[in-house]
Design an enzyme around this catalytic site. Structure first.
Site, PDB file in Angstrom:
ATOM      1  N   LYS A 147       0.863  -1.193   0.000  1.00  0.00           N
ATOM      2  CA  LYS A 147       0.000   0.000   0.000  1.00  0.00           C
ATOM      3  C   LYS A 147       0.897   1.241   0.000  1.00  0.00           C
ATOM      4  O   LYS A 147       1.091   1.917   1.017  1.00  0.00           O
ATOM      5  CB  LYS A 147      -0.962  -0.028   1.191  1.00  0.00           C
ATOM      6  CG  LYS A 147      -2.172   0.889   1.002  1.00  0.00           C
ATOM      7  CD  LYS A 147      -3.307   0.520   1.931  1.00  0.00           C
ATOM      8  CE  LYS A 147      -4.430   1.532   1.960  1.00  0.00           C
ATOM      9  NZ  LYS A 147      -5.116   1.753   0.701  1.00  0.00           N
ATOM     10  N   GLU A 179      -8.288  -4.715 -10.068  1.00  0.00           N
ATOM     11  CA  GLU A 179      -9.147  -4.125  -9.030  1.00  0.00           C
ATOM     12  C   GLU A 179      -9.575  -2.741  -9.490  1.00  0.00           C
ATOM     13  O   GLU A 179      -9.455  -2.409 -10.669  1.00  0.00           O
ATOM     14  CB  GLU A 179      -8.403  -4.079  -7.694  1.00  0.00           C
ATOM     15  CG  GLU A 179      -7.091  -3.326  -7.749  1.00  0.00           C
ATOM     16  CD  GLU A 179      -6.291  -3.363  -6.445  1.00  0.00           C
ATOM     17  OE1 GLU A 179      -6.875  -3.576  -5.374  1.00  0.00           O
ATOM     18  OE2 GLU A 179      -5.073  -3.147  -6.523  1.00  0.00           O
ATOM     19  N   LEU A 203      -4.176  -5.011  -4.102  1.00  0.00           N
ATOM     20  CA  LEU A 203      -4.034  -4.773  -2.669  1.00  0.00           C
ATOM     21  C   LEU A 203      -4.916  -5.781  -1.933  1.00  0.00           C
ATOM     22  O   LEU A 203      -6.077  -5.968  -2.319  1.00  0.00           O
ATOM     23  CB  LEU A 203      -4.515  -3.351  -2.356  1.00  0.00           C
ATOM     24  CG  LEU A 203      -4.315  -2.931  -0.903  1.00  0.00           C
ATOM     25  CD1 LEU A 203      -2.852  -2.582  -0.648  1.00  0.00           C
ATOM     26  CD2 LEU A 203      -5.207  -1.761  -0.538  1.00  0.00           C
TER      27      LEU A 203
HETATM   28  N1  PDD Z   1      -7.910   2.543  -0.762  1.00  0.00           N
HETATM   29  N2  PDD Z   1      -7.368  -1.460  -3.819  1.00  0.00           N
HETATM   30  C1  PDD Z   1      -6.809  -0.233  -3.823  1.00  0.00           C
HETATM   31  C2  PDD Z   1      -5.887   0.102  -4.937  1.00  0.00           C
HETATM   32  C3  PDD Z   1      -7.104   0.693  -2.815  1.00  0.00           C
HETATM   33  O1  PDD Z   1      -6.520   1.894  -2.838  1.00  0.00           O
HETATM   34  C4  PDD Z   1      -8.014   0.333  -1.798  1.00  0.00           C
HETATM   35  C5  PDD Z   1      -8.398   1.261  -0.682  1.00  0.00           C
HETATM   36  C6  PDD Z   1      -8.590  -0.955  -1.825  1.00  0.00           C
HETATM   37  C7  PDD Z   1      -9.539  -1.436  -0.757  1.00  0.00           C
HETATM   38  O2  PDD Z   1      -8.840  -1.748   0.420  1.00  0.00           O
HETATM   39  P1  PDD Z   1      -9.541  -1.593   1.850  1.00  0.00           P
HETATM   40  O3  PDD Z   1     -10.770  -2.388   1.797  1.00  0.00           O
HETATM   41  O4  PDD Z   1      -8.533  -2.154   2.778  1.00  0.00           O
HETATM   42  O5  PDD Z   1      -9.821  -0.128   2.078  1.00  0.00           O
HETATM   43  C8  PDD Z   1      -8.232  -1.823  -2.851  1.00  0.00           C
HETATM   44  C9  PDD Z   1      -8.071   3.494   0.320  1.00  0.00           C
HETATM   45  C10 PDD Z   1      -9.428   3.568   0.912  1.00  0.00           C
HETATM   46  C11 PDD Z   1      -7.512   4.834  -0.131  1.00  0.00           C
HETATM   47  O6  PDD Z   1      -6.485   4.829  -0.810  1.00  0.00           O
HETATM   48  O7  PDD Z   1      -8.066   5.881   0.223  1.00  0.00           O
END
Ligand code: PDD
Length: 287
Positions: A147, A179, A203
């Protein structure tokens, strides 16, 4: 934006006093990682899972966390004392400030930043209407499981969506779904719930994990697998999930209706399960 207090490198500061060096490697190289953690009723949702993913990201970029999990938890809880109602936490750790040179500096103190902000989670009307999405090539690097704050390709994809009246860009690499620009995607196809398997191309979403848990525990057949462009385009239902959007139905893709063009029966089922889980979480019955 409603940020009242910022935690920065050991201090709690007003936003106006929270400053970072122009040589910070997060700024010059995107050399850092982050987490976004939902807060419901003053409690950090799926905190351990977010901390574990943070440790994974840090480990993969060979950055030692400046704080242990317990210390991070204390910081986040202190930040929440300024927040009423639901919120989200933004937490970022970069390699720190050093003269510009691509390789790691010998001596460097990581920069750690965290703040809580008010968030409006999607309301009932948005859930009932669903959102539009557009297809876009996945132009990101090959370690999307990290991330990373290097989000330029995600930014360009989301901007393309925005300019095309869509809430999300659905990303494809080599003909396969990866995704969303900032979300996990789920496809209901021939009665099965499909989502891309975890690995380097996506991710490992924390919301994704919960959706799978809830769906599988309640009799929906789930598969973590490769998903073709054709399966996406002929899906009965398409959902996105993330910490800030929870679960939303995608009702149109590139201007074409997804399934019947309205949120489908599986979506109604999963969102009810998700809301039940959230209610139990607010009441302290689950973590
Ligand atoms: N982003 N894939 C990507 C590329 C993301 O940036 C995110 C979440 C997710 C979903 O992951 P999670 O369920 O753990 O939030 C998948 C966050 C919310 C952001 O960058 O603001």
């Amino acid at each position: 934006m409603s940020v009242k207090e910022v935690y920065l490198n050991g201090e709690y500061l007003p936003v106006s006093e929270a400053t970072v060096s122009i040589f910070d490697r997060g700024f010059t190289f995107g050399d850092g990682v982050y987490e976004v953690i939902p807060v419901y009723g003053g409690r950090l949702f799926r905190l351990q899972q977010h901390l574990d993913r943070l440790q994974h990201s840090l480990g993969e970029i060979r950055l030692l966390s400046p704080l242990a999990d317990l210390e991070i938890t204390r910081v986040l809880e202190r930040l929440l004392t300024n927040i009423e109602g639901d919120a989200s936490i933004y937490l970022q750790i970069t390699r720190g400030s050093a003269p510009r040179n691509h390789a790691f500096p010998d001596q460097v103190q990581p920069t750690i930043l965290a703040y809580a902000q008010d968030v409006v989670y999607p309301d009932q009307a948005t859930r009932e209407a669903g959102v539009n999405a557009v297809c876009f090539p996945d132009q990101r690097w090959e370690r999307c499981d990290i991330k990373s704050v290097s989000l330029l390709a995600n930014v360009l994809a989301r901007q393309y969506a925005h300019e095309n009246n869509a809430a999300e860009a659905v990303l494809f690499r080599d003909g396969k779904l990866t995704e969303g620009a900032a979300s996990t995607l789920f496809v209901v196809h021939e009665g099965q719930l499909l989502t891309t398997a975890n690995g380097h191309s996506i991710l490992p979403g924390i919301t994704r994990e919960l959706v799978l848990e809830l769906a599988c525990n309640h009799g929906l057949s789930c598969q973590q697998t490769d998903i073709t462009e054709n399966q996406v385009k002929t899906a009965d239902e398409l959902w996105l999930s993330s910490s800030t959007k929870e679960i939303l139905p995608i009702v149109s893709l590139d201007g074409e209706a997804v399934g019947a063009g309205v949120p489908g029966p599986h979506y109604h089922h999963i969102i009810r399960l998700y809301d039940d889980f959230k209610l139990k979480f607010r009441n302290g019955e689950v973590s």
